[in-house]
Structure formats: structure tokens, C-alpha cells
Design a protein around this motif. Structure first.
Motif, PDB file in Angstrom:
ATOM      1  N   LEU A 123      29.205  14.096-108.816  1.00 60.31           N
ATOM      2  CA  LEU A 123      29.299  14.512-110.533  1.00 60.31           C
ATOM      3  C   LEU A 123      28.057  15.109-110.376  1.00 60.31           C
ATOM      4  O   LEU A 123      27.338  14.419-110.827  1.00 60.31           O
ATOM      5  CB  LEU A 123      29.534  13.286-111.375  1.00 60.31           C
ATOM      6  N   LYS A 124      28.047  16.209-110.794  1.00 63.11           N
ATOM      7  CA  LYS A 124      27.218  17.427-110.612  1.00 63.11           C
ATOM      8  C   LYS A 124      26.218  16.872-112.218  1.00 63.11           C
ATOM      9  O   LYS A 124      26.607  17.283-113.126  1.00 63.11           O
ATOM     10  CB  LYS A 124      27.015  18.424-110.646  1.00 63.11           C
ATOM     11  N   CYS A 125      25.065  16.791-112.044  1.00 61.31           N
ATOM     12  CA  CYS A 125      24.349  17.213-113.783  1.00 61.31           C
ATOM     13  C   CYS A 125      22.739  17.788-112.779  1.00 61.31           C
ATOM     14  O   CYS A 125      22.310  17.067-112.390  1.00 61.31           O
ATOM     15  CB  CYS A 125      24.258  15.759-114.252  1.00 61.31           C
ATOM     16  N   SER A 126      23.028  19.367-113.678  1.00 66.87           N
ATOM     17  CA  SER A 126      21.276  19.327-113.657  1.00 66.87           C
ATOM     18  C   SER A 126      20.313  19.806-114.625  1.00 66.87           C
ATOM     19  O   SER A 126      21.834  19.759-115.960  1.00 66.87           O
ATOM     20  CB  SER A 126      21.477  20.880-113.041  1.00 66.87           C
ATOM     21  N   PHE A 127      19.027  19.762-114.892  1.00 65.42           N
ATOM     22  CA  PHE A 127      18.691  19.739-116.041  1.00 65.42           C
ATOM     23  C   PHE A 127      17.528  20.515-115.897  1.00 65.42           C
ATOM     24  O   PHE A 127      16.529  20.735-114.749  1.00 65.42           O
ATOM     25  CB  PHE A 127      18.065  18.236-116.613  1.00 65.42           C
ATOM     26  N   LYS A 128      16.571  20.899-116.523  1.00 65.08           N
ATOM     27  CA  LYS A 128      15.554  22.385-116.868  1.00 65.08           C
ATOM     28  C   LYS A 128      14.399  21.324-118.371  1.00 65.08           C
ATOM     29  O   LYS A 128      15.019  20.860-119.145  1.00 65.08           O
ATOM     30  CB  LYS A 128      15.711  23.314-117.498  1.00 65.08           C
ATOM     31  N   SER A 129      13.549  21.273-117.781  1.00 63.39           N
ATOM     32  CA  SER A 129      12.867  20.349-118.653  1.00 63.39           C
ATOM     33  C   SER A 129      11.294  21.602-118.860  1.00 63.39           C
ATOM     34  O   SER A 129      10.937  21.976-118.584  1.00 63.39           O
ATOM     35  CB  SER A 129      12.247  18.928-118.434  1.00 63.39           C
ATOM     36  N   SER A 130      10.621  20.902-120.121  1.00 63.61           N
ATOM     37  CA  SER A 130       9.419  21.915-120.735  1.00 63.61           C
ATOM     38  C   SER A 130       8.222  21.356-120.118  1.00 63.61           C
ATOM     39  O   SER A 130       7.154  21.916-120.215  1.00 63.61           O
ATOM     40  CB  SER A 130       9.290  22.924-121.692  1.00 63.61           C
ATOM     41  N   SER A 131       8.558  19.966-119.516  1.00 63.79           N
ATOM     42  CA  SER A 131       7.083  18.859-119.659  1.00 63.79           C
ATOM     43  C   SER A 131       7.719  18.833-118.332  1.00 63.79           C
ATOM     44  O   SER A 131       8.415  18.845-117.490  1.00 63.79           O
ATOM     45  CB  SER A 131       7.588  17.269-120.340  1.00 63.79           C
ATOM     46  N   PRO A 132       5.998  18.294-117.721  1.00 63.06           N
ATOM     47  CA  PRO A 132       6.341  17.063-116.279  1.00 63.06           C
ATOM     48  C   PRO A 132       7.183  16.343-116.265  1.00 63.06           C
ATOM     49  O   PRO A 132       6.992  15.485-117.196  1.00 63.06           O
ATOM     50  CB  PRO A 132       5.473  17.115-116.003  1.00 63.06           C
ATOM     51  N   VAL A 133       8.114  16.297-115.192  1.00 66.61           N
ATOM     52  CA  VAL A 133       8.526  14.811-114.713  1.00 66.61           C
ATOM     53  C   VAL A 133       7.215  13.599-114.494  1.00 66.61           C
ATOM     54  O   VAL A 133       6.982  14.271-113.914  1.00 66.61           O
ATOM     55  CB  VAL A 133      10.018  15.332-113.590  1.00 66.61           C
ATOM     56  N   THR A 134       7.957  12.386-114.808  1.00 66.77           N
ATOM     57  CA  THR A 134       6.996  11.370-114.937  1.00 66.77           C
ATOM     58  C   THR A 134       7.755  10.278-114.656  1.00 66.77           C
ATOM     59  O   THR A 134       9.292  11.120-114.674  1.00 66.77           O
ATOM     60  CB  THR A 134       6.270  11.973-116.179  1.00 66.77           C
ATOM     61  N   GLU A 135       7.520   8.711-114.469  1.00 64.39           N
ATOM     62  CA  GLU A 135       7.962   7.875-114.554  1.00 64.39           C
ATOM     63  C   GLU A 135       8.945   7.811-115.687  1.00 64.39           C
ATOM     64  O   GLU A 135      10.308   6.827-115.624  1.00 64.39           O
ATOM     65  CB  GLU A 135       7.756   7.304-113.974  1.00 64.39           C
ATOM     66  N   SER A 136       8.743   8.021-116.661  1.00 59.26           N
ATOM     67  CA  SER A 136       8.957   7.632-118.136  1.00 59.26           C
ATOM     68  C   SER A 136      10.599   8.661-118.261  1.00 59.26           C
ATOM     69  O   SER A 136      11.656   8.428-118.887  1.00 59.26           O
ATOM     70  CB  SER A 136       8.277   8.709-119.123  1.00 59.26           C
TER      71      SER A 136
END
Length: 93
Positions: free
Chosen positions: A7-20
């Protein structure tokens, strides 16, 4: 039926990826009924420990690459339904 399905899921974020960053996959049977959480990710994967998908879901994603995909082992016709992927990367939601 019977073969692993991704099951594919992709995302984009304006914030850096963190442990949150969190990923939640929910499922609703085709016949309707309540939504159930089948997978949670926060730094490490937390597959469901109960319900019809217990011991059948694995993490195949890479949050660093914007991928929140999962795999289901040994799918059966009764697994048919709606799967929803929700990614939150505070402060970007």
C-alpha cells in the motif's frame, strides 16, 4: 489473494523530517463499520497487535524519502476496504 500487497503512500513536507513525524494507517471494511488503526510509525514502526491485520503488516517506507508505505502479508478477500494514510510532521500538518 495470498501474495504480499504493498500500500503506497508518499508525502511532502515544508518542515524537515524529525522524530516528531508520525504515520497512521487506518482501515474501514468495505461493508462499513468503524475505522480501525492498523499501523502507527513514530521513529520506529508499530504494527497493530490486535484485529484482523495482527502480525500481517510490515513497514516498507522511508520517511527520509517521503515514503510511508506498508505491506500486508497473505491478503484475503475480506481485507477489502478503504485504507487511509495520514502523515503529520510538526509543525507542518
Amino acid at each position: 489473494v495470498g501474495e504480499q500487497v504493498s500500500l503506497k503512500c508518499s508525502f511532502k513536507s515544508s518542515s524537515p523530517v524529525t522524530e516528531s513525524l508520525t504515520v497512521d494507517w487506518t482501515y474501514r471494511p468495505l461493508a462499513g463499520g468503524p475505522m480501525e488503526t492498523v499501523f502507527h510509525y513514530q521513529s520506529i514502526p508499530y504494527p497493530t497487535t490486535m484485529g484482523k491485520f495482527k502480525d500481517r503488516i510490515s513497514w516498507i517506507g522511508s520517511v527520509a524519502k517521503g515514503d510511508a508505505s506498508i505491506a500486508i502479508q497473505s491478503p484475503v478477500i475480506s481485507d477489502n476496504g478503504t485504507f487511509i494514510c495520514s502523515v503529520k510532521n510538526p509543525p507542518d500538518v
